[in-house]
Design a protein around this motif. Structure first.
Motif, PDB file in Angstrom:
ATOM      1  N   ASP A   1      14.684  -8.341   1.967  1.00 15.95           N
ATOM      2  CA  ASP A   1      15.349  -8.244   3.016  1.00 15.95           C
ATOM      3  C   ASP A   1      14.714  -8.885   4.443  1.00 15.95           C
ATOM      4  OD1 ASP A   1      17.293  -6.557   1.801  1.00 15.95           O
ATOM      5  OD2 ASP A   1      16.279  -4.465   2.510  1.00 15.95           O
ATOM      6  N   ALA A   2      13.166  -9.189   4.147  1.00 12.34           N
ATOM      7  CA  ALA A   2      12.404  -9.831   5.307  1.00 12.34           C
ATOM      8  C   ALA A   2      13.025 -11.277   5.525  1.00 12.34           C
ATOM      9  CB  ALA A   2      11.099  -9.633   5.097  1.00 12.34           C
ATOM     10  N   VAL A   3      13.072 -11.694   4.108  1.00 18.46           N
ATOM     11  CA  VAL A   3      13.337 -13.185   4.085  1.00 18.46           C
ATOM     12  C   VAL A   3      14.862 -13.169   4.821  1.00 18.46           C
ATOM     13  CG1 VAL A   3      13.834 -14.995   2.856  1.00 18.46           C
ATOM     14  CG2 VAL A   3      11.797 -13.772   2.297  1.00 18.46           C
TER      15      VAL A   3
ATOM     16  N   GLU B   1       0.793  -1.118   0.008  1.00 19.37           N
ATOM     17  CA  GLU B   1      -0.010  -0.032  -0.150  1.00 19.37           C
ATOM     18  C   GLU B   1       0.911   1.128   0.145  1.00 19.37           C
ATOM     19  OE1 GLU B   1      -3.296   2.206   2.983  1.00 19.37           O
ATOM     20  OE2 GLU B   1      -2.666   0.062   3.111  1.00 19.37           O
ATOM     21  N   PHE B   2       1.927   1.108   0.712  1.00 21.24           N
ATOM     22  CA  PHE B   2       2.887   2.408   0.935  1.00 21.24           C
ATOM     23  C   PHE B   2       3.946   2.554  -0.080  1.00 21.24           C
ATOM     24  CE2 PHE B   2       1.297   1.625   5.446  1.00 21.24           C
ATOM     25  CZ  PHE B   2       0.147   2.431   5.296  1.00 21.24           C
ATOM     26  N   PHE B   3       4.395   1.420  -0.761  1.00 14.31           N
ATOM     27  CA  PHE B   3       5.535   1.703  -1.605  1.00 14.31           C
ATOM     28  C   PHE B   3       5.499   1.122  -2.938  1.00 14.31           C
ATOM     29  CE2 PHE B   3       6.834   0.935   3.107  1.00 14.31           C
ATOM     30  CZ  PHE B   3       7.346   2.018   3.362  1.00 14.31           C
ATOM     31  N   PRO B   4       6.162   1.518  -3.775  1.00 18.79           N
ATOM     32  CA  PRO B   4       6.238   1.103  -5.093  1.00 18.79           C
ATOM     33  C   PRO B   4       6.870  -0.241  -5.056  1.00 18.79           C
ATOM     34  CG  PRO B   4       8.037   2.658  -4.946  1.00 18.79           C
ATOM     35  CD  PRO B   4       7.030   2.770  -3.591  1.00 18.79           C
TER      36      PRO B   4
ATOM     37  N   ALA C   1       0.005 -16.450  -0.755  1.00 13.69           N
ATOM     38  CA  ALA C   1      -1.037 -15.508  -1.475  1.00 13.69           C
ATOM     39  C   ALA C   1      -0.987 -14.241  -1.401  1.00 13.69           C
ATOM     40  CB  ALA C   1      -2.577 -15.993  -0.632  1.00 13.69           C
ATOM     41  N   ASN C   2       0.054 -13.522  -0.499  1.00 14.84           N
ATOM     42  CA  ASN C   2       0.160 -12.260  -0.357  1.00 14.84           C
ATOM     43  C   ASN C   2       1.451 -11.684  -0.965  1.00 14.84           C
ATOM     44  OD1 ASN C   2      -2.614 -11.224   1.182  1.00 14.84           O
ATOM     45  ND2 ASN C   2      -2.084 -12.868   2.034  1.00 14.84           N
ATOM     46  N   ILE C   3       2.277 -12.461  -1.088  1.00 12.78           N
ATOM     47  CA  ILE C   3       3.593 -12.052  -1.328  1.00 12.78           C
ATOM     48  C   ILE C   3       3.622 -11.519  -2.967  1.00 12.78           C
ATOM     49  CG2 ILE C   3       4.656 -14.099  -2.268  1.00 12.78           C
ATOM     50  CD1 ILE C   3       6.865 -13.267  -0.137  1.00 12.78           C
ATOM     51  N   THR C   4       4.583 -10.429  -3.333  1.00 12.98           N
ATOM     52  CA  THR C   4       4.938  -9.956  -4.271  1.00 12.98           C
ATOM     53  C   THR C   4       5.763 -10.740  -5.355  1.00 12.98           C
ATOM     54  OG1 THR C   4       3.891  -7.753  -3.942  1.00 12.98           O
ATOM     55  CG2 THR C   4       5.141  -8.055  -5.997  1.00 12.98           C
ATOM     56  N   PRO C   5       5.431 -11.328  -6.306  1.00 11.27           N
ATOM     57  CA  PRO C   5       6.413 -12.205  -7.029  1.00 11.27           C
ATOM     58  C   PRO C   5       7.517 -11.621  -7.511  1.00 11.27           C
ATOM     59  CG  PRO C   5       4.277 -12.855  -7.867  1.00 11.27           C
ATOM     60  CD  PRO C   5       4.209 -11.485  -7.076  1.00 11.27           C
ATOM     61  N   ASP C   6       8.873 -11.991  -7.426  1.00 11.84           N
ATOM     62  CA  ASP C   6       9.952 -11.562  -8.173  1.00 11.84           C
ATOM     63  C   ASP C   6      11.184 -12.638  -8.330  1.00 11.84           C
ATOM     64  OD1 ASP C   6      11.144 -11.569  -5.621  1.00 11.84           O
ATOM     65  OD2 ASP C   6      12.143  -9.710  -5.634  1.00 11.84           O
TER      66      ASP C   6
ATOM     67  N   VAL D   1       8.679  -2.792  -2.770  1.00 15.31           N
ATOM     68  CA  VAL D   1       8.357  -3.857  -2.121  1.00 15.31           C
ATOM     69  C   VAL D   1       9.391  -5.059  -2.264  1.00 15.31           C
ATOM     70  CG1 VAL D   1       6.386  -5.406  -2.233  1.00 15.31           C
ATOM     71  CG2 VAL D   1       5.993  -2.757  -2.142  1.00 15.31           C
ATOM     72  N   GLN D   2       9.395  -5.352  -3.386  1.00 14.04           N
ATOM     73  CA  GLN D   2      10.685  -6.368  -3.613  1.00 14.04           C
ATOM     74  C   GLN D   2      11.788  -6.371  -3.009  1.00 14.04           C
ATOM     75  OE1 GLN D   2      11.159  -6.401  -7.844  1.00 14.04           O
ATOM     76  NE2 GLN D   2       9.039  -7.121  -8.415  1.00 14.04           N
TER      77      GLN D   2
END
Length: 377
Positions: free
Chosen positions: A79-81, A66-69, A97-102, A73-74
């Motif tokens: 970094d989170a992983v 919602e907050f970042f391009p 179901a919620n993660i952004t694919p890259d 996000v990728q």
């Protein structure tokens, strides 16, 4: 969102800078701050950060989207992983179901493919397919055009029969022979295509599937599937760690191919080259692309001897230290220097350069010269 400079610094520096920045955050900015703190605030991480909870992580994923391009996000997902050790959560349905694919996410899922629950595997495949389809859309046409052009040039003849004449190339070649009085061109040189064999060239992609090669394997899989779709190329894909797996039967579907890879493990380059050598029937018409960091866990002396044998047999050997956009790779410099003595280029290649590299290889250009002109040092 247009954010005043004090507020930006407050968001960058976190809670400890609240007083010095003198910025009052809105409700939305507080949510943004919490999303950043959950990942990057050391004190927050000591208290658990995102926590080992798929629902909590899923809510966080929704916030950052919602907050970042998407490009940011990728980076934050990666970094989170890495920072918060969320690998186990990537096997959970709500997380998938919620993660952004890259590309980096696909590499992580490939490394986890053996532990993803059966009930979640189809969802994981859908995540991978999104990335694969986007990459195919980007690279399929340029690769096919570059390779097919190179293959066509490889089969050209200067003495074609009438039905084999390449009229466009013939006209261009003979424009200097235009006769104004007759308004015609004298075709002093005719260019055409000779009889094409079922496969003009053989191509073997041999991929090191150790963990550090993750994104390189993904791009190689994408390009391998594109190359396999060209009838004039006989393409084979081999992946290895301490064992060797031939994925030739999976090349019609790059998603199946990628799920046939098990990232991680040791490295036995010599064994992989030995297998590839057994598959070569036309060495003078074979290009072997070895994608590896050259750190040999097996018999290095035997590996070097096999490289010499391949080159001496007429095989065109290319070594890609990386096939990605991640920057300079780590690699064994001694083995790279040894390859240089054989006239074999060893270098990192970005995906956008790969089609031109393959075209140059199929045209049997001087690849050392190609590297010097196209690869940044």
């Amino acid at each position: 969102m247009n954010t005043p400079h004090p507020t930006r610094w407050r968001l960058i520096l976190g809670e400890p800078a609240a007083e010095s920045c003198g910025a009052n955050l809105s409700a939305e900015q507080i949510r943004m701050d919490n999303a950043l703190s959950a990942l990057y605030d050391p004190s927050e991480n000591r208290r658990g950060g995102l926590g080992a909870s798929a629902p909590k992580v899923s809510a966080w994923l929704g916030d950052i989207r919602e907050f970042f391009p998407q490009s940011v996000v990728q980076v934050m997902q990666k970094d989170a992983v890495n920072r918060l050790n969320l690998h186990s959560l990537l096997t959970e349905k709500e997380m998938l179901a919620n993660i952004t694919p890259d590309v980096h996410l696909v590499a992580t899922l490939m490394s986890l493919s053996r532990v993803i629950p059966e009930k979640n595997k189809e969802l994981a495949r859908q995540v991978v397919r999104k990335v694969v389809e986007a990459l195919l859309k980007k690279w399929s046409s340029p690769t096919q055009q570059a390779i097919q052009g190179a293959l066509n040039r490889a089969t050209r003849t200067r003495n074609p029969r009438f039905k084999e004449i390449d009229w466009h190339s013939t006209i261009c070649k003979n424009l200097k022979n235009y006769q104004p009085d007759y308004q015609t061109i004298i075709p002093e040189t005719r260019i055409g295509y000779g009889k094409k064999r079922k496969a003009v060239r053989d191509m073997i992609l041999c991929l090191d599937q150790s963990g550090s090669m993750g994104t390189s394997v993904i791009y190689s899989g994408i390009f391998g599937s594109v190359l396999a779709s060209l009838p004039s190329l006989n393409t084979r894909m081999v992946v290895f760690d301490t064992a060797v797996v031939d994925l030739m039967d999976e090349m019609d579907d790059p998603v199946d191919l990628l799920f046939g890879v098990q990232l991680g493990g040791g490295t036995d380059i010599n064994r992989a080259l030995n297998y590839c050598q057994t598959q070569i029937t036309r060495p003078n018409d074979t290009t072997l692309v070895l994608v590896t960091d050259l750190y040999e866990g097996g018999d290095e002396r035997a590996m070097r001897k096999r490289m010499v044998d391949l080159v001496n047999s007429g095989v065109q050997l290319i070594v890609l230290l990386a096939l990605n956009d991640d920057g300079a790779p780590f690699y064994d410099q001694r083995n790279a220097e040894f390859l240089a003595t054989l006239g074999v280029p060893a270098f990192a290649c970005t995906p956008d350069k790969f089609p031109d590299l393959m075209a140059a290889a199929l045209n049997k250009q001087d690849l050392s010269l190609w590297v010097s002109e196209n690869v940044k040092k």
